[in-house]
Design a protein around this motif. Structure first.
Motif, PDB file in Angstrom:
ATOM      1  N   VAL A 138      36.291  -5.246  20.642  1.00 54.49           N
ATOM      2  CA  VAL A 138      35.727  -3.984  21.142  1.00 54.49           C
ATOM      3  C   VAL A 138      36.537  -3.563  22.357  1.00 54.49           C
ATOM      4  O   VAL A 138      36.869  -4.402  23.193  1.00 54.49           O
ATOM      5  N   THR A 139      36.842  -2.281  22.469  1.00 53.52           N
ATOM      6  CA  THR A 139      37.506  -1.778  23.676  1.00 53.52           C
ATOM      7  C   THR A 139      36.720  -0.590  24.225  1.00 53.52           C
ATOM      8  O   THR A 139      36.436   0.364  23.497  1.00 53.52           O
ATOM      9  N   ILE A 140      36.356  -0.683  25.497  1.00 53.92           N
ATOM     10  CA  ILE A 140      35.700   0.440  26.176  1.00 53.92           C
ATOM     11  C   ILE A 140      36.622   0.863  27.299  1.00 53.92           C
ATOM     12  O   ILE A 140      37.099   0.016  28.064  1.00 53.92           O
ATOM     13  N   THR A 141      36.842   2.163  27.417  1.00 54.45           N
ATOM     14  CA  THR A 141      37.781   2.607  28.440  1.00 54.45           C
ATOM     15  C   THR A 141      37.246   3.834  29.171  1.00 54.45           C
ATOM     16  O   THR A 141      36.459   4.607  28.606  1.00 54.45           O
ATOM     17  N   SER A 142      37.613   3.980  30.435  1.00 53.33           N
ATOM     18  CA  SER A 142      37.144   5.090  31.264  1.00 53.33           C
ATOM     19  C   SER A 142      37.287   6.419  30.534  1.00 53.33           C
ATOM     20  O   SER A 142      38.305   6.667  29.879  1.00 53.33           O
ATOM     21  N   GLY A 143      36.273   7.250  30.674  1.00 52.80           N
ATOM     22  CA  GLY A 143      36.377   8.599  30.139  1.00 52.80           C
ATOM     23  C   GLY A 143      36.068   8.726  28.654  1.00 52.80           C
ATOM     24  O   GLY A 143      36.115   9.829  28.112  1.00 52.80           O
ATOM     25  N   ARG A 144      35.754   7.598  28.017  1.00 50.01           N
ATOM     26  CA  ARG A 144      35.498   7.641  26.567  1.00 50.01           C
ATOM     27  C   ARG A 144      34.135   7.034  26.256  1.00 50.01           C
ATOM     28  O   ARG A 144      33.686   6.110  26.938  1.00 50.01           O
ATOM     29  N   THR A 145      33.498   7.546  25.212  1.00 52.74           N
ATOM     30  CA  THR A 145      32.243   6.959  24.754  1.00 52.74           C
ATOM     31  C   THR A 145      32.437   6.359  23.373  1.00 52.74           C
ATOM     32  O   THR A 145      32.928   7.025  22.453  1.00 52.74           O
ATOM     33  N   LEU A 146      32.089   5.082  23.264  1.00 53.95           N
ATOM     34  CA  LEU A 146      32.127   4.385  21.984  1.00 53.95           C
ATOM     35  C   LEU A 146      30.693   4.118  21.561  1.00 53.95           C
ATOM     36  O   LEU A 146      29.915   3.533  22.319  1.00 53.95           O
ATOM     37  N   ALA A 147      30.338   4.565  20.353  1.00 53.38           N
ATOM     38  CA  ALA A 147      29.002   4.267  19.838  1.00 53.38           C
ATOM     39  C   ALA A 147      29.077   3.021  18.978  1.00 53.38           C
ATOM     40  O   ALA A 147      30.023   2.840  18.202  1.00 53.38           O
ATOM     41  N   LEU A 148      28.063   2.184  19.124  1.00 53.84           N
ATOM     42  CA  LEU A 148      27.972   0.967  18.336  1.00 53.84           C
ATOM     43  C   LEU A 148      26.722   1.098  17.476  1.00 53.84           C
ATOM     44  O   LEU A 148      25.617   1.199  18.010  1.00 53.84           O
ATOM     45  N   VAL A 149      26.930   1.161  16.155  1.00 53.85           N
ATOM     46  CA  VAL A 149      25.781   1.316  15.263  1.00 53.85           C
ATOM     47  C   VAL A 149      25.727   0.157  14.274  1.00 53.85           C
ATOM     48  O   VAL A 149      26.723  -0.536  14.047  1.00 53.85           O
ATOM     49  N   GLY A 150      24.572  -0.020  13.671  1.00 53.14           N
ATOM     50  CA  GLY A 150      24.368  -1.108  12.718  1.00 53.14           C
ATOM     51  C   GLY A 150      22.888  -1.419  12.690  1.00 53.14           C
ATOM     52  O   GLY A 150      22.170  -1.160  13.643  1.00 53.14           O
ATOM     53  N   GLN A 151      22.464  -2.005  11.567  1.00 51.60           N
ATOM     54  CA  GLN A 151      21.017  -2.207  11.437  1.00 51.60           C
ATOM     55  C   GLN A 151      20.527  -3.301  12.374  1.00 51.60           C
ATOM     56  O   GLN A 151      21.316  -4.003  12.997  1.00 51.60           O
ATOM     57  N   SER A 152      19.227  -3.421  12.448  1.00 53.46           N
ATOM     58  CA  SER A 152      18.604  -4.410  13.315  1.00 53.46           C
ATOM     59  C   SER A 152      19.132  -5.807  12.990  1.00 53.46           C
ATOM     60  O   SER A 152      19.231  -6.182  11.826  1.00 53.46           O
ATOM     61  N   GLY A 153      19.506  -6.530  14.024  1.00 49.15           N
ATOM     62  CA  GLY A 153      20.002  -7.887  13.835  1.00 49.15           C
ATOM     63  C   GLY A 153      21.493  -7.974  13.580  1.00 49.15           C
ATOM     64  O   GLY A 153      22.035  -9.070  13.382  1.00 49.15           O
ATOM     65  N   SER A 154      22.192  -6.832  13.611  1.00 50.45           N
ATOM     66  CA  SER A 154      23.631  -6.854  13.300  1.00 50.45           C
ATOM     67  C   SER A 154      24.469  -7.392  14.465  1.00 50.45           C
ATOM     68  O   SER A 154      25.653  -7.671  14.292  1.00 50.45           O
ATOM     69  N   GLY A 155      23.871  -7.504  15.652  1.00 57.16           N
ATOM     70  CA  GLY A 155      24.603  -8.105  16.774  1.00 57.16           C
ATOM     71  C   GLY A 155      24.928  -7.151  17.907  1.00 57.16           C
ATOM     72  O   GLY A 155      25.635  -7.511  18.840  1.00 57.16           O
ATOM     73  N   LYS A 156      24.366  -5.941  17.876  1.00 51.85           N
ATOM     74  CA  LYS A 156      24.689  -4.927  18.882  1.00 51.85           C
ATOM     75  C   LYS A 156      24.328  -5.391  20.297  1.00 51.85           C
ATOM     76  O   LYS A 156      25.150  -5.328  21.215  1.00 51.85           O
ATOM     77  N   SER A 157      23.081  -5.828  20.454  1.00 56.79           N
ATOM     78  CA  SER A 157      22.653  -6.241  21.799  1.00 56.79           C
ATOM     79  C   SER A 157      23.385  -7.498  22.248  1.00 56.79           C
ATOM     80  O   SER A 157      23.581  -7.702  23.457  1.00 56.79           O
ATOM     81  N   THR A 158      23.784  -8.316  21.298  1.00 58.80           N
ATOM     82  CA  THR A 158      24.546  -9.513  21.669  1.00 58.80           C
ATOM     83  C   THR A 158      25.866  -9.102  22.328  1.00 58.80           C
ATOM     84  O   THR A 158      26.288  -9.711  23.320  1.00 58.80           O
ATOM     85  N   ILE A 159      26.487  -8.061  21.820  1.00 58.03           N
ATOM     86  CA  ILE A 159      27.710  -7.553  22.455  1.00 58.03           C
ATOM     87  C   ILE A 159      27.395  -7.066  23.875  1.00 58.03           C
ATOM     88  O   ILE A 159      28.099  -7.401  24.835  1.00 58.03           O
ATOM     89  N   ALA A 160      26.294  -6.318  24.023  1.00 57.87           N
ATOM     90  CA  ALA A 160      25.906  -5.838  25.358  1.00 57.87           C
ATOM     91  C   ALA A 160      25.650  -7.008  26.297  1.00 57.87           C
ATOM     92  O   ALA A 160      26.055  -6.989  27.466  1.00 57.87           O
ATOM     93  N   LYS A 161      24.996  -8.033  25.792  1.00 57.66           N
ATOM     94  CA  LYS A 161      24.657  -9.188  26.640  1.00 57.66           C
ATOM     95  C   LYS A 161      25.892  -9.974  27.039  1.00 57.66           C
ATOM     96  O   LYS A 161      25.949 -10.544  28.131  1.00 57.66           O
ATOM     97  N   ILE A 162      26.855 -10.037  26.155  1.00 50.68           N
ATOM     98  CA  ILE A 162      28.092 -10.752  26.510  1.00 50.68           C
ATOM     99  C   ILE A 162      28.854  -9.956  27.575  1.00 50.68           C
ATOM    100  O   ILE A 162      29.353 -10.514  28.543  1.00 50.68           O
ATOM    101  N   ILE A 163      28.889  -8.634  27.414  1.00 41.37           N
ATOM    102  CA  ILE A 163      29.596  -7.812  28.403  1.00 41.37           C
ATOM    103  C   ILE A 163      28.922  -7.910  29.768  1.00 41.37           C
ATOM    104  O   ILE A 163      29.587  -7.998  30.797  1.00 41.37           O
ATOM    105  N   THR A 164      27.581  -7.927  29.774  1.00 40.11           N
ATOM    106  CA  THR A 164      26.873  -7.962  31.052  1.00 40.11           C
ATOM    107  C   THR A 164      26.521  -9.381  31.469  1.00 40.11           C
ATOM    108  O   THR A 164      25.746  -9.582  32.400  1.00 40.11           O
ATOM    109  N   GLN A 165      27.073 -10.343  30.747  1.00 37.22           N
ATOM    110  CA  GLN A 165      26.973 -11.759  31.108  1.00 37.22           C
ATOM    111  C   GLN A 165      25.587 -12.361  31.029  1.00 37.22           C
ATOM    112  O   GLN A 165      25.321 -13.387  31.663  1.00 37.22           O
ATOM    113  N   LEU A 166      24.700 -11.718  30.281  1.00 34.22           N
ATOM    114  CA  LEU A 166      23.407 -12.358  30.034  1.00 34.22           C
ATOM    115  C   LEU A 166      23.594 -13.481  29.015  1.00 34.22           C
ATOM    116  O   LEU A 166      22.779 -14.401  28.925  1.00 34.22           O
TER     117      LEU A 166
END
Ligand SMILES: Nc1ncnc2c1ncn2[C@@H]1O[C@H](COP(=O)(O)OP(=O)(O)OP(=O)(O)O)[C@@H](O)[C@H]1O
Ligand SMILES: [Mg+2]
Length: 263
Positions: free
Chosen positions: A29-57
């Motif tokens: 995954v790449t997030i960069t200043s000035g851009r919005t990346l949407a992450l979609v997928g059904q429940s349980g696909s791992g979206k929040s896990t990506i958020a938690k890894i980025i925010t170190q939870l």
């Protein structure tokens, strides 16, 4: 200008009684200043896990997380800088604010911790932040979260997230718990801030219509794997992967437009 990269990230959770489960499998995954990346997928696909890894939870089981090419620092001033640069807006505006503290307290805290402005200017900065998220400072600043509506609380959460002037924002289903009638207002606010602060945003959502409208690119996740990624219109109008087509078919109105939608 900042860039956050997840490179070959996998996450295996320990599951009581049944060993482990692979929640993310070799994800980039790449997030960069000035851009919005949407992450979609059904429940349980791992979206929040990506958020938690980025925010170190959570910590990745393997792979790298790099901010401007450098791994997330483990401690000290460098770690504080990382946390100042990368902020999160959570799904639940009722759980994410402390019921015992005023709105003023919520916004002063990051300003003090990150020394965003000199002490004497903190109050003025709190007022400026409330203005930025279109809350009436006089009517809000000394209230506590339970005295505000869900939408007002989420605006406070957004003000808190941008208080330290981060370069990247992770928003995990930021409007899914809000009343349908106010969702677009909050998403428009996020989009305005994204532009005015040149933020890089990871927008996690189940909603393909807002993913398309509010994002430059869409990434589709299925069972912890990225199955498709591209410019938002391409992914919605010309999906390449069967799973994306199935998501679109299940979505109420995937090519709905928001032009002229109420703020
Ligand atoms: N702390 C945990 N321990 C064990 N398994 C977990 C943990 N957190 C998440 N999981 C599992 O990992 C998988 C991915 O979960 P995740 O929360 O990332 O999904 P999601 O895409 O955010 O789903 P939703 O759309 O419902 O929010 C799920 O199967 C979930 O049950
Ligand atoms: Mg989730």
């Amino acid at each position: 200008m900042s860039t956050l990269e997840l490179k070959g990230v996998s996450k295996r959770y320990r599951v009581r009684g049944s060993g482990t489960m692979l929640a993310l499998d070799d994800v980039d995954v790449t997030i960069t200043s000035g851009r919005t990346l949407a992450l979609v997928g059904q429940s349980g696909s791992g979206k929040s896990t990506i958020a938690k890894i980025i925010t170190q939870l959570e910590r990745a089981t393997s792979g790298e997380v790099l901010l401007d090419g450098a791994p997330i620092p483990r401690r000290g001033a460098a770690l504080r800088r990382y946390r100042q640069q990368v902020r999160m807006v959570f799904q639940d505006p009722f759980a994410s604010l402390n019921p015992y503290h005023s709105i003023r307290h919520h916004l002063e805290r990051p300003l003090r911790l990150d020394k965003v402005v000199p002490r004497a200017q903190i109050e003025a900065e709190v007022v400026r932040l409330l203005d930025l998220v279109r809350l009436d400072p006089g009517a809000t600043i000394d209230r506590r979260p339970h005295e505000l509506s869900g939408g007002q609380r989420q605006r406070v959460a957004i003000a808190r997230a941008i208080a330290s002037r981060p370069s990247l924002l992770v928003a995990d289903e930021p409007v899914s718990m809000l009343d349908v009638s106010i969702r677009l207002g909050v998403l428009n606010l996020l989009a305005d801030l994204q532009r005015s602060q040149n933020l890089g945003v990871l927008y996690i959502t189940h909603d393909l219509a807002t993913a398309r409208h509010f994002s430059d690119e869409i990434m589709v996740l299925n069972h912890g794997r990225v199955v498709e990624q591209g410019p938002s219109d391409d992914v919605i109008l010309n999906p390449q992967h069967e799973y994306t087509r199935a998501l679109l078919a299940a979505s109420p109105d995937p090519d709905k437009h928001f032009e002229g939608a109420a703020r």
